[in-house]
Design an enzyme around this catalytic site. Structure first.
Site, PDB file in Angstrom:
ATOM      1  N   PRO A  29       0.923  -1.081  -0.066  1.00 10.63           N
ATOM      2  CA  PRO A  29       0.038  -0.043   0.035  1.00 10.63           C
ATOM      3  C   PRO A  29       0.786   1.186  -0.052  1.00 10.63           C
ATOM      4  O   PRO A  29       1.867   1.451   0.607  1.00 10.63           O
ATOM      5  CB  PRO A  29      -0.871  -0.098   1.168  1.00 10.63           C
ATOM      6  CG  PRO A  29       0.057  -1.063   2.223  1.00 10.63           C
ATOM      7  CD  PRO A  29       0.736  -1.985   1.412  1.00 10.63           C
ATOM      8  N   THR A  31       0.144   5.645  -0.070  1.00 10.81           N
ATOM      9  CA  THR A  31      -0.496   6.589  -0.670  1.00 10.81           C
ATOM     10  C   THR A  31      -0.177   7.446  -1.908  1.00 10.81           C
ATOM     11  O   THR A  31       0.967   7.968  -1.892  1.00 10.81           O
ATOM     12  CB  THR A  31      -0.633   7.434   0.645  1.00 10.81           C
ATOM     13  OG1 THR A  31      -1.196   6.895   1.913  1.00 10.81           O
ATOM     14  CG2 THR A  31      -1.440   8.800   0.369  1.00 10.81           C
ATOM     15  N   HIS A 173      -4.649  -0.870   8.648  1.00 10.43           N
ATOM     16  CA  HIS A 173      -3.410  -0.078   8.777  1.00 10.43           C
ATOM     17  C   HIS A 173      -3.177  -0.116  10.165  1.00 10.43           C
ATOM     18  O   HIS A 173      -3.669   0.849  10.896  1.00 10.43           O
ATOM     19  CB  HIS A 173      -3.432   1.315   8.183  1.00 10.43           C
ATOM     20  CG  HIS A 173      -2.109   1.836   7.786  1.00 10.43           C
ATOM     21  ND1 HIS A 173      -1.019   1.523   8.515  1.00 10.43           N
ATOM     22  CD2 HIS A 173      -1.479   2.591   6.890  1.00 10.43           C
ATOM     23  CE1 HIS A 173       0.088   2.036   8.090  1.00 10.43           C
ATOM     24  NE2 HIS A 173      -0.497   2.896   7.375  1.00 10.43           N
ATOM     25  N   HIS A 176       3.121   2.261  11.730  1.00  7.13           N
ATOM     26  CA  HIS A 176       3.546   3.699  11.358  1.00  7.13           C
ATOM     27  C   HIS A 176       3.022   4.694  12.298  1.00  7.13           C
ATOM     28  O   HIS A 176       3.403   5.966  11.678  1.00  7.13           O
ATOM     29  CB  HIS A 176       3.436   4.030   9.799  1.00  7.13           C
ATOM     30  CG  HIS A 176       3.973   2.810   9.005  1.00  7.13           C
ATOM     31  ND1 HIS A 176       3.514   2.452   7.562  1.00  7.13           N
ATOM     32  CD2 HIS A 176       4.730   1.781   9.123  1.00  7.13           C
ATOM     33  CE1 HIS A 176       3.965   1.754   7.350  1.00  7.13           C
ATOM     34  NE2 HIS A 176       4.915   0.960   7.845  1.00  7.13           N
ATOM     35  N   TYR A 178      -0.114   5.576  13.249  1.00  4.81           N
ATOM     36  CA  TYR A 178      -1.298   5.776  13.054  1.00  4.81           C
ATOM     37  C   TYR A 178      -2.316   5.328  14.002  1.00  4.81           C
ATOM     38  O   TYR A 178      -1.966   4.891  15.122  1.00  4.81           O
ATOM     39  CB  TYR A 178      -2.308   5.476  11.780  1.00  4.81           C
ATOM     40  CG  TYR A 178      -1.278   6.055  10.690  1.00  4.81           C
ATOM     41  CD1 TYR A 178      -1.321   7.566  10.656  1.00  4.81           C
ATOM     42  CD2 TYR A 178      -0.301   5.201   9.706  1.00  4.81           C
ATOM     43  CE1 TYR A 178      -0.631   8.034   9.455  1.00  4.81           C
ATOM     44  CE2 TYR A 178       0.254   5.739   8.559  1.00  4.81           C
ATOM     45  CZ  TYR A 178       0.411   7.457   8.515  1.00  4.81           C
ATOM     46  OH  TYR A 178       0.956   7.947   7.692  1.00  4.81           O
TER      47      TYR A 178
END
Length: 369
Positions: A29, A31, A173, A176, A178
């Site tokens: 994935p 962005t 997700h 990282h 989040y």
């Protein structure tokens, strides 16, 4: 095994909770922020189709916002709710399936971590476990129980949307820095209720999300869980310092319904803990017995995000990756930036002519191709 045999392993099918992936190659994935008003258009569908045509077995989409007011604030980042956005995703799914690939959306809530291109809408607050986010200019307020329940429900709605739209699996997700990762990391979770404290308590929110996902999608729909040690704003972060700590984190997630762990590292070849050559995916598979996806600078010489300063990242070989895959250290391989620059990456690898691989450049990130 001979080199040709190892390449054959990379191109052998893999069954993920009843869903067959044509080979072991996964599109990581990434962005791209190319969906105006959160709606993926024909160019997004063509972008993913081209990677499936190039031979990618499983495509994991860029992060998509779940249906919660504070999930994310980028106007060009795709959302996973609303008739217009879901119609766009349906076209993406059809395009990938027509090209012979499988596809999973990555479901995303940023929590307190915001990018420079994000602006909080009027009346909306960023939320996080404790009102903390390392490196964030907008730390947000601590979440109430009502907030927690609403976000868990939103993940369930997004999962239901994925099934209805025709996706083959979902990825969460939880990496990282989040929202889900903010709960799991003691640096951003300083709660004193049942969602904070020790490692087990800090996984409670993640477990509640997983249980809701599994309730919605049923027992036979694959759930992929992406996690990491490193954070976007702290490459040296190490929430789980030993294999024993990693096991305390992973066991509740495995029991709650994860089918595959996607283990995000910046360099796949680096050992995760002293005394063993296993990387994070290798340790995760050894601890849980579940399949894992490795990722991190595959066929590139430099580490993740180097292109934020360097105009070009040259290519490198694949022998060590194939050797580890052949030994069963992990089960699937996610390719990121190299696939942006080389949509036909699988075909090039299968041909053995790695000299055809293009270096990854900043220019490659400016448009969808």
């Amino acid at each position: 095994m001979a080199a040709t045999d190892l390449t054959d392993v990379l191109f052998s099918p893999f069954v993920m909770n009843g869903m067959t992936v044509p080979n072991r190659i996964v599109m990581a994935p990434m962005t791209r922020a190319a969906s105006p008003d959160g709606v993926p258009g024909p160019d997004v569908a063509a972008y993913y189709r081209r990677r499936a045509q190039g031979g990618v077995g499983l495509i994991i989409t860029e992060g998509t916002y779940i249906p919660h007011p504070s999930a994310g604030f980028g106007s060009r980042v795709p959302r996973f709710y609303g008739d217009d956005a879901l119609a766009g995703w349906r076209r993406v799914v059809e395009a990938v399936h027509e090209a012979g690939g499988t596809i999973a959306p990555q479901l995303w809530h940023v929590g307190a971590w915001m990018f420079p291109y994000e602006t909080l809408p009027t009346g909306v607050e960023a939320i996080s476990p404790s009102g903390l986010a390392r490196g964030s200019a907008t730390p947000g307020r601590p979440m109430t129980q009502l907030d927690i329940d609403a976000v868990v429900e939103a993940y369930g709605v997004a999962a239901r949307n994925a099934v209805a739209t025709g996706f083959d699996a979902i990825e969460i997700h939880a990496a990282h820095g989040y929202l889900i990762d903010q709960f799991c990391w003691d640096a951003t979770n300083q709660r004193t209720d049942g969602y904070g404290g020790g490692l087990a308590e800090r996984t409670r929110f993640a477990v509640e999300v997983l249980r809701e996902l599994r309730r919605v999608v049923g027992p036979s729909f694959p759930i992929i869980w992406r996690f990491s040690q490193w954070k976007l704003h702290d490459y040296t972060a190490k929430p789980w310092r030993t294999p024993a700590e990693l096991e305390l984190f992973l066991r509740p997630l495995a029991e709650a319904g994860v089918d595959v762990f996607h283990c995000s590292t910046r360099r796949f070849w680096l050992p995760e803990f002293e005394g063993s050559s296993l990387n994070l995916a290798g340790w995760t598979k050894a601890i849980t017995g579940l399949p894992t996806i490795t990722v991190g600078s595959v066929t590139l010489t430099d580490q993740l995000l180097s292109t934020s300063t360097d105009p070009e990242v040259p290519t490198t070989g694949i022998d060590e990756l194939l050797d580890r895959l052949g030994r069963g250290e992990f089960d699937l391989v996610a390719v990121g930036r190299a696939l942006i620059s080389n949509p036909e990456w699988p075909q090039i690898i299968r041909s053995g002519d790695l000299g055809r691989l293009r270096s990854h450049t900043l220019e490659d990130l400016k448009t969808l191709t």
